[in-house]
Design a protein around this motif. Sequence first.
Motif, PDB file in Angstrom:
ATOM      1  N   LYS A 249       0.854  -1.194   0.044  1.00 30.30           N
ATOM      2  CA  LYS A 249       0.078   0.058  -0.059  1.00 30.30           C
ATOM      3  C   LYS A 249       0.906   1.153  -0.007  1.00 30.30           C
ATOM      4  N   LEU A 250       2.131   1.253   0.600  1.00 33.98           N
ATOM      5  CA  LEU A 250       3.029   2.228   0.689  1.00 33.98           C
ATOM      6  C   LEU A 250       3.680   2.383  -0.692  1.00 33.98           C
TER       7      LEU A 250
ATOM      8  N   CYS B  14       1.808   9.287   4.900  1.00 32.96           N
ATOM      9  CA  CYS B  14       1.343   7.773   4.786  1.00 32.96           C
ATOM     10  C   CYS B  14       2.378   6.654   5.147  1.00 32.96           C
ATOM     11  N   ALA B  15       3.783   7.095   5.114  1.00 37.72           N
ATOM     12  CA  ALA B  15       4.865   6.520   5.397  1.00 37.72           C
ATOM     13  C   ALA B  15       5.016   6.447   6.886  1.00 37.72           C
TER      14      ALA B  15
ATOM     15  N   SER C 195       2.248   4.319   8.133  1.00 33.67           N
ATOM     16  CA  SER C 195       2.582   2.788   8.352  1.00 33.67           C
ATOM     17  C   SER C 195       3.379   2.493   9.399  1.00 33.67           C
ATOM     18  N   LEU C 196       4.219   3.372   9.733  1.00 30.37           N
ATOM     19  CA  LEU C 196       5.370   3.050  10.684  1.00 30.37           C
ATOM     20  C   LEU C 196       4.536   3.085  11.882  1.00 30.37           C
ATOM     21  N   CYS C 197       3.695   3.874  12.332  1.00 31.37           N
ATOM     22  CA  CYS C 197       2.969   3.564  13.521  1.00 31.37           C
ATOM     23  C   CYS C 197       2.169   2.364  13.537  1.00 31.37           C
TER      24      CYS C 197
ATOM     25  N   LEU D  51       4.420  16.800  10.727  1.00 34.36           N
ATOM     26  CA  LEU D  51       4.917  16.884  12.181  1.00 34.36           C
ATOM     27  C   LEU D  51       4.218  16.169  13.107  1.00 34.36           C
ATOM     28  N   LYS D  52       2.630  16.440  13.110  1.00 38.31           N
ATOM     29  CA  LYS D  52       1.814  15.585  14.117  1.00 38.31           C
ATOM     30  C   LYS D  52       2.162  14.034  13.834  1.00 38.31           C
ATOM     31  N   GLU D  53       2.291  13.472  12.647  1.00 41.14           N
ATOM     32  CA  GLU D  53       2.560  11.895  12.419  1.00 41.14           C
ATOM     33  C   GLU D  53       4.002  11.675  13.246  1.00 41.14           C
TER      34      GLU D  53
END
Length: 352
Positions: free
Chosen positions: A49-50, A66-67, A70-72, A310-312
């Motif tokens: 998906k990435l 999105c990346a 995905s890590l989260c 930044l929030k991600e």
Amino acid sequence: MSRPQEPQRPSFPFGNPFRNILPKGSYLSPRLLALVNKFEETLAERLRKLTPKDREDVLTLSWMRCAMESLCDIHADIKALITALELPVSVWDDKWIDVYLDNSVKLLDICIGFSAELSRLNQSHLFLRCVLHNFDSMPSDQFIRTRSSLDGWKQHITSKNLRTENCFTILDNLVATLDEPKVKNSSKGKVLMRAMYGVKVVTVFVCRIFAAAFSGSGTKLMDLQVPEKYLWAEAYTGLQAFVNVEVRNSCISGRVTALKELQAVDIIVKKMYPLVEDGTNSIESEEFKDCISDLRKSAAKFSDGVDILLKEVDGFFQILLSGRDALLCSLRAGSDVSIPMQMNNITEQVAR
């Protein structure tokens, strides 16, 4: 908790760093096999998906968001796996704990570096706001201030952030420990270490792309070879090959930045600068008006994208911090409560 330091083992980042985990002939119960397969299949799907649909999507703030999402999700998946394994902290090997704590510190440092760079980029928007404010009511004496703001913006985005450069060194250290630790007598431990290897590989990959995007240099990208036995290997190899090529091409193009939204702003600024130098002779031209309109849209898109990313990054930082705190609390208490249960409690407290 202190432990004697062991001599550092040589690293082989392009070999098979996980060859001793689940070797041929090793036995896993159907339940454990199902757990590890589910984890790896989910990881493969997240990687697919990435993969960007278009080359131009690489190094956009939206793709980077999105990346990071995905890590989260991947780090949440490993927490869920630990819960399913019913593997309490009390039976964790000291080497597993040492590696986890060391890696978490390195990743927290990387997050701090990324947050600092995003905050710095956000500050560049102030220069653009000054430019747009001057254009709203454009008496001739405002052209000098506008030129000054444009010059300030150029200097700001071309300056180097040492924290970003340091991220590459930290990532190299993480790659050097991909082959640790090895497990001999615990089937659950083998499953856990196999899953953690996948998390670590993807985390290093994404963070290295971020560091390349912020530094504008693709020379320190790395093409890691992942053994084919992992169910996510093919998806990872395809994503890595696609993204690394595009990042390297973007970074050698001579542009002031690798970030696509920032490139769009820079193109408009370069068109606008000679018009501003012409002063009142160009203020009524259609080209001048188009530049103002384009700058307003591109600057807003860039600023919004940086805010969201930044929030991600901050969210990923909190996930890492809560996991580390939960492990340390469990070790101090000598509790048999599994890590994810305490992680969830801490995460809920942070959310409140």
